[in-house]
Scaffold this motif. Structure first.
Motif, PDB file in Angstrom:
ATOM      1  N   ASP A  71       0.872  -1.174   0.000  1.00  0.00           N
ATOM      2  CA  ASP A  71       0.000   0.000   0.000  1.00  0.00           C
ATOM      3  C   ASP A  71       0.915   1.232   0.000  1.00  0.00           C
ATOM      4  OD1 ASP A  71      -1.578   2.133   0.731  1.00  0.00           O
ATOM      5  OD2 ASP A  71      -2.376   1.215   2.556  1.00  0.00           O
ATOM      6  N   THR A  72       1.111   1.823  -1.167  1.00  0.00           N
ATOM      7  CA  THR A  72       2.091   2.918  -1.236  1.00  0.00           C
ATOM      8  C   THR A  72       1.567   4.199  -0.593  1.00  0.00           C
ATOM      9  OG1 THR A  72       1.376   3.611  -3.444  1.00  0.00           O
ATOM     10  CG2 THR A  72       3.183   2.003  -3.323  1.00  0.00           C
ATOM     11  N   GLY A  73       0.228   4.358  -0.552  1.00  0.00           N
ATOM     12  CA  GLY A  73      -0.353   5.522   0.127  1.00  0.00           C
ATOM     13  C   GLY A  73       0.059   5.522   1.594  1.00  0.00           C
ATOM     14  N   TYR A 125       3.408   7.249   2.017  1.00  0.00           N
ATOM     15  CA  TYR A 125       3.340   8.721   2.036  1.00  0.00           C
ATOM     16  C   TYR A 125       2.726   9.189   3.359  1.00  0.00           C
ATOM     17  CZ  TYR A 125       4.794   8.723  -2.789  1.00  0.00           C
ATOM     18  OH  TYR A 125       5.534   8.549  -3.937  1.00  0.00           O
ATOM     19  N   ARG A 126       1.764   8.408   3.866  1.00  0.00           N
ATOM     20  CA  ARG A 126       1.137   8.753   5.141  1.00  0.00           C
ATOM     21  C   ARG A 126       2.144   8.680   6.292  1.00  0.00           C
ATOM     22  NH1 ARG A 126      -4.517   8.851   5.367  1.00  0.00           N
ATOM     23  NH2 ARG A 126      -5.460   8.643   3.293  1.00  0.00           N
ATOM     24  N   CYS A 127       3.087   7.739   6.217  1.00  0.00           N
ATOM     25  CA  CYS A 127       4.132   7.652   7.258  1.00  0.00           C
ATOM     26  C   CYS A 127       5.004   8.906   7.254  1.00  0.00           C
ATOM     27  CB  CYS A 127       5.018   6.421   7.020  1.00  0.00           C
ATOM     28  SG  CYS A 127       4.275   4.893   7.594  1.00  0.00           S
ATOM     29  N   ILE A 132       2.408  16.757   0.768  1.00  0.00           N
ATOM     30  CA  ILE A 132       3.717  16.137   1.047  1.00  0.00           C
ATOM     31  C   ILE A 132       4.114  15.219  -0.109  1.00  0.00           C
ATOM     32  CG2 ILE A 132       4.771  14.316   2.502  1.00  0.00           C
ATOM     33  CD1 ILE A 132       3.950  15.883   4.902  1.00  0.00           C
ATOM     34  N   SER A 133       3.117  14.521  -0.647  1.00  0.00           N
ATOM     35  CA  SER A 133       3.428  13.598  -1.751  1.00  0.00           C
ATOM     36  C   SER A 133       3.710  14.343  -3.059  1.00  0.00           C
ATOM     37  CB  SER A 133       2.289  12.595  -1.944  1.00  0.00           C
ATOM     38  OG  SER A 133       1.161  13.234  -2.516  1.00  0.00           O
ATOM     39  N   SER A 134       3.504  15.665  -3.061  1.00  0.00           N
ATOM     40  CA  SER A 134       3.825  16.450  -4.268  1.00  0.00           C
ATOM     41  C   SER A 134       5.290  16.851  -4.311  1.00  0.00           C
ATOM     42  CB  SER A 134       3.000  17.740  -4.307  1.00  0.00           C
ATOM     43  OG  SER A 134       1.649  17.441  -4.302  1.00  0.00           O
ATOM     44  N   VAL A 183      10.652  13.741  -2.268  1.00  0.00           N
ATOM     45  CA  VAL A 183       9.985  12.737  -1.416  1.00  0.00           C
ATOM     46  C   VAL A 183       9.525  11.578  -2.306  1.00  0.00           C
ATOM     47  CG1 VAL A 183       7.931  12.281   0.013  1.00  0.00           C
ATOM     48  CG2 VAL A 183       9.266  14.370   0.383  1.00  0.00           C
ATOM     49  N   ARG A 184       8.973  11.916  -3.459  1.00  0.00           N
ATOM     50  CA  ARG A 184       8.525  10.863  -4.385  1.00  0.00           C
ATOM     51  C   ARG A 184       9.704   9.999  -4.828  1.00  0.00           C
ATOM     52  NH1 ARG A 184       3.445  11.453  -5.288  1.00  0.00           N
ATOM     53  NH2 ARG A 184       3.493   9.539  -6.482  1.00  0.00           N
ATOM     54  N   GLU A 185      10.814  10.642  -5.128  1.00  0.00           N
ATOM     55  CA  GLU A 185      11.982   9.862  -5.583  1.00  0.00           C
ATOM     56  C   GLU A 185      12.403   8.851  -4.521  1.00  0.00           C
ATOM     57  OE1 GLU A 185      13.805  13.307  -8.519  1.00  0.00           O
ATOM     58  OE2 GLU A 185      14.818  12.881  -6.621  1.00  0.00           O
ATOM     59  N   GLY A 213      -1.612   2.558  -5.685  1.00  0.00           N
ATOM     60  CA  GLY A 213      -1.277   3.946  -5.375  1.00  0.00           C
ATOM     61  C   GLY A 213      -1.806   4.883  -6.441  1.00  0.00           C
ATOM     62  N   ARG A 214      -0.958   5.830  -6.853  1.00  0.00           N
ATOM     63  CA  ARG A 214      -1.375   6.808  -7.863  1.00  0.00           C
ATOM     64  C   ARG A 214      -0.488   6.766  -9.117  1.00  0.00           C
ATOM     65  NH1 ARG A 214      -3.866   7.008  -3.813  1.00  0.00           N
ATOM     66  NH2 ARG A 214      -5.252   8.609  -2.986  1.00  0.00           N
ATOM     67  N   ASP A 215       0.757   6.287  -8.937  1.00  0.00           N
ATOM     68  CA  ASP A 215       1.724   6.317 -10.047  1.00  0.00           C
ATOM     69  C   ASP A 215       2.366   4.944 -10.238  1.00  0.00           C
ATOM     70  OD1 ASP A 215       3.073   6.229  -7.648  1.00  0.00           O
ATOM     71  OD2 ASP A 215       4.703   7.527  -8.285  1.00  0.00           O
ATOM     72  N   ILE A 216       1.642   3.907  -9.812  1.00  0.00           N
ATOM     73  CA  ILE A 216       2.247   2.569  -9.851  1.00  0.00           C
ATOM     74  C   ILE A 216       2.321   2.048 -11.288  1.00  0.00           C
ATOM     75  CG2 ILE A 216       2.213   0.245  -8.827  1.00  0.00           C
ATOM     76  CD1 ILE A 216       2.447   2.695  -6.843  1.00  0.00           C
ATOM     77  N   LYS A 246     -10.185  17.734  -2.779  1.00  0.00           N
ATOM     78  CA  LYS A 246      -8.921  18.489  -2.749  1.00  0.00           C
ATOM     79  C   LYS A 246      -7.770  17.578  -3.155  1.00  0.00           C
ATOM     80  CE  LYS A 246      -9.099  22.166   0.635  1.00  0.00           C
ATOM     81  NZ  LYS A 246      -9.069  22.317   2.078  1.00  0.00           N
ATOM     82  N   ARG A 247      -7.759  16.362  -2.559  1.00  0.00           N
ATOM     83  CA  ARG A 247      -6.664  15.430  -2.857  1.00  0.00           C
ATOM     84  C   ARG A 247      -6.713  14.985  -4.312  1.00  0.00           C
ATOM     85  NH1 ARG A 247      -5.627  10.574   0.191  1.00  0.00           N
ATOM     86  NH2 ARG A 247      -7.689  10.440   1.117  1.00  0.00           N
ATOM     87  N   ASP A 248      -7.939  14.728  -4.821  1.00  0.00           N
ATOM     88  CA  ASP A 248      -8.076  14.331  -6.231  1.00  0.00           C
ATOM     89  C   ASP A 248      -7.393  15.370  -7.125  1.00  0.00           C
ATOM     90  OD1 ASP A 248      -9.611  12.148  -5.651  1.00  0.00           O
ATOM     91  OD2 ASP A 248     -11.478  12.933  -6.510  1.00  0.00           O
ATOM     92  N   ASN A 307      -5.201  17.734  -6.384  1.00  0.00           N
ATOM     93  CA  ASN A 307      -3.759  17.792  -6.160  1.00  0.00           C
ATOM     94  C   ASN A 307      -3.048  16.563  -6.755  1.00  0.00           C
ATOM     95  OD1 ASN A 307      -1.586  19.270  -5.020  1.00  0.00           O
ATOM     96  ND2 ASN A 307      -1.429  17.712  -3.434  1.00  0.00           N
ATOM     97  N   ASP A 308      -3.640  15.388  -6.534  1.00  0.00           N
ATOM     98  CA  ASP A 308      -3.003  14.149  -7.010  1.00  0.00           C
ATOM     99  C   ASP A 308      -2.977  14.054  -8.538  1.00  0.00           C
ATOM    100  OD1 ASP A 308      -2.493  13.368  -4.421  1.00  0.00           O
ATOM    101  OD2 ASP A 308      -4.268  12.089  -4.246  1.00  0.00           O
ATOM    102  N   MET A 309      -3.903  14.783  -9.194  1.00  0.00           N
ATOM    103  CA  MET A 309      -3.939  14.729 -10.663  1.00  0.00           C
ATOM    104  C   MET A 309      -3.139  15.862 -11.307  1.00  0.00           C
ATOM    105  SD  MET A 309      -7.879  13.697 -11.269  1.00  0.00           S
ATOM    106  CE  MET A 309      -8.558  12.175 -10.616  1.00  0.00           C
ATOM    107  N   HIS A 310      -2.618  16.766 -10.474  1.00  0.00           N
ATOM    108  CA  HIS A 310      -1.889  17.917 -11.033  1.00  0.00           C
ATOM    109  C   HIS A 310      -0.505  18.039 -10.427  1.00  0.00           C
ATOM    110  CE1 HIS A 310      -6.094  18.836 -11.966  1.00  0.00           C
ATOM    111  NE2 HIS A 310      -5.609  19.480 -12.994  1.00  0.00           N
ATOM    112  N   LYS A 311       0.185  16.932 -10.282  1.00  0.00           N
ATOM    113  CA  LYS A 311       1.531  16.970  -9.713  1.00  0.00           C
ATOM    114  C   LYS A 311       2.561  17.167 -10.799  1.00  0.00           C
ATOM    115  CE  LYS A 311       0.681  14.242  -5.654  1.00  0.00           C
ATOM    116  NZ  LYS A 311       0.323  12.890  -5.255  1.00  0.00           N
ATOM    117  N   GLU A 312       3.680  17.735 -10.371  1.00  0.00           N
ATOM    118  CA  GLU A 312       4.793  17.938 -11.297  1.00  0.00           C
ATOM    119  C   GLU A 312       5.299  16.563 -11.774  1.00  0.00           C
ATOM    120  OE1 GLU A 312       7.409  20.506  -9.102  1.00  0.00           O
ATOM    121  OE2 GLU A 312       8.972  20.217 -10.620  1.00  0.00           O
TER     122      GLU A 312
END
Ligand code: DC
Length: 217
Positions: free
Chosen positions: A32-34, A37-39, A97-99, A103-105, A124-127, A174-176, A178-183
């Motif tokens: 569970d990769t989410g 990020y939560r940790c 934080i996940s943006s 941190v993502r790397e 997750g979101r980018d698996i 809000k998360r949707d 943000n999660d769909m508009h990440k660099e």
């Protein structure tokens, strides 16, 4: 040959629940990769680290140990934080934080290391796009936002987390966004994912559909 199943989708789309069931049915390691990020979010809260202090957050992401056990509990530096990472406070800051690209790397590398050489199901979101682009099976699970908020509300009630339905819906929207508009590592649909709208499906029906796809290949 190892079996690698990658699932992406927004919060409340059912990916955690079905990944859990499929991992048992197929004997796969569930990641569970989410939760990872939560940790980082929980550790940042504990260290009173402001969201603007990216350097500190990156240092925390680098430093902490995140582990899962066979009962799918999440451990942060050896402590079972499975419940603590689902609180309102964590849910409010986890997406920003996940943006943070660094941190993502760090977490993508950890996720790839955990999966290496194993039969896994990771969600997750980018698996499907970044973490495991060579997965044998790729799914995108989706559902209407009202249905997703309702599911999360019921899950929270079971776990004793106090959040109103409205509050949850607002947090999810809000998360949707943000999660769909990440660099980097945005949640996105691609042609090689099998898309499943779970709004009007039971959990068993979603699992059945996924098993059909897996058996077909
Ligand atoms: O799946 P979840 O709701 O527990 O994920 C928490 C947050 O972590 C979510 O808002 C987006 C982020 N996340 C991410 O950016 N990439 C992932 N692979 C998994 C989660």
């Amino acid at each position: 040959m190892s079996i690698v199943i990658a699932i992406d989708g927004p919060a409340g789309s059912g990916k955690g629940t079905v990944a859990n069931i499929l991992s048992e049915k197929l004997g796969l390691v569930y990641i569970d990769t989410g939760a990872m990020y939560r940790c980082v979010a929980l550790a940042s809260l504990r260290e009173n680290c402001a969201l603007e202090d990216q350097e500190k957050i990156i240092e925390i992401a680098n430093r902490i140990q995140i582990e899962f056990d066979e009962e799918r509990r999440t451990f942060l530096d050896g402590e079972d934080v499975s419940g603590l990472i689902r609180t309102k406070e964590v849910s409010q800051i986890v997406s920003p934080i996940s943006s943070i690209v660094a941190v993502r790397e760090i977490l993508v590398k950890k996720q790839q290391d955990i999966a290496h050489g194993k039969n896994v199901i990771m969600e997750g979101r980018d698996i499907t796009t970044v973490v495991l682009p060579d997965a044998n099976y790729k799914f995108y699970l989706d559902a209407d936002v009202d249905e997703r908020a309702k599911r999360r509300f019921l899950q929270n009630q079971e776990s004793g987390i106090e959040m109103s339905l409205e509050e949850i819906k607002e947090n999810i929207m809000k998360r949707d966004y943000n999660d769909m508009h990440k660099e980097v590592g945005s949640l996105m649909r691609t042609d090689d994912q099998v898309y499943i709208d779970t709004t009007h499906l039971t959990i068993d029906e979603v699992v059945e559909k996924m098993l059909e796809v897996i058996k077909e290949k």
